[in-house]
Design a protein around this motif. Structure first.
Motif, PDB file in Angstrom:
ATOM      1  N   PRO A 175       0.831  -1.212   0.000  1.00 47.86           N
ATOM      2  CA  PRO A 175       0.000   0.000   0.000  1.00 47.86           C
ATOM      3  C   PRO A 175       0.864   1.261   0.000  1.00 47.86           C
ATOM      4  CG  PRO A 175       0.176  -0.875   2.212  1.00 47.86           C
ATOM      5  CD  PRO A 175       0.883  -1.852   1.303  1.00 47.86           C
ATOM      6  N   ASP A 210      -4.951  -2.543  -0.379  1.00 48.70           N
ATOM      7  CA  ASP A 210      -4.925  -1.086  -0.478  1.00 48.70           C
ATOM      8  C   ASP A 210      -3.924  -0.579  -1.517  1.00 48.70           C
ATOM      9  OD1 ASP A 210      -6.879  -0.812   1.487  1.00 48.70           O
ATOM     10  OD2 ASP A 210      -5.399  -0.782   3.110  1.00 48.70           O
ATOM     11  N   TYR A 211      -3.383  -1.480  -2.321  1.00 44.59           N
ATOM     12  CA  TYR A 211      -2.497  -1.033  -3.399  1.00 44.59           C
ATOM     13  C   TYR A 211      -3.338  -0.297  -4.436  1.00 44.59           C
ATOM     14  CZ  TYR A 211       0.521  -1.061  -7.461  1.00 44.59           C
ATOM     15  OH  TYR A 211       1.230  -0.679  -8.567  1.00 44.59           O
TER      16      TYR A 211
END
Length: 165
Positions: free
Chosen positions: A99, A126-127
């Motif tokens: 992320p 959450d990338y």
């Protein structure tokens, strides 16, 4: 009596080029930006250390962020050449997307190995470019793992399977 597993893995840090001793090899491509929690490269390297393999780790303790990212600047060029050589020679390329970054070099690394049957992608939920990575992996048949799952165990299985073949 010591019941801990003995390290068998050869760990090669950039820019070192010793004789490769592992039966198979793994290149650790992916996010270099520090992320919360344990370092993914350390976690995976520790988990693989009991196997007679070679692990190529591109991170360098002596990296200088002031180096010019230019082909004419030898230390930078040598680092990139090392990474390209080790990724190309590896049996497995683990590409980790963490992320908090777009990870453009990691995307490039994935592009270089996506059609080779040696890539394993690990992607944090959450990338920011996760959807793009998922579509590419689905289209090209690249194994896609969520960073929240037991991705380390799956990488170990893949390496052990290659060693058995």
């Amino acid at each position: 009596m010591d019941d801990s597993p003995r390290q068998k893995a050869q760990i090669i840090q950039a820019p070192s080029r010793p004789l490769i001793t592992g039966v198979k090899s793994v290149f650790l491509a992916g996010t270099t930006t520090p992320t919360p929690g344990p370092d993914w490269r350390e976690t995976l390297t520790d988990a693989l250390s009991h196997l007679p393999i070679t692990v190529f780790n591109p991170l360098r303790a002596d990296w200088d962020s002031s180096w010019r990212e230019d082909v004419t600047f030898a230390p930078f060029r040598d680092q990139v050449d090392w990474e390209l050589d080790m990724q190309e020679g590896a049996d497995v390329v683990v590409v980790y997307f963490g992320p908090g970054t777009d990870a453009p070099i990691s995307l490039l690394e994935l592009g270089l190995c996506a059609k080779s049957d040696k890539a394993i992608v690990v992607c944090h939920r959450d990338y920011r470019k996760r959807g793009n990575v998922q579509v590419v992996c689905r289209r090209l048949g690249v194994e896609f793992l969520d960073a929240g799952d037991d991705w380390v165990g799956r990488v170990i299985e893949r390496v052990e399977s290659l060693m058995a073949s």
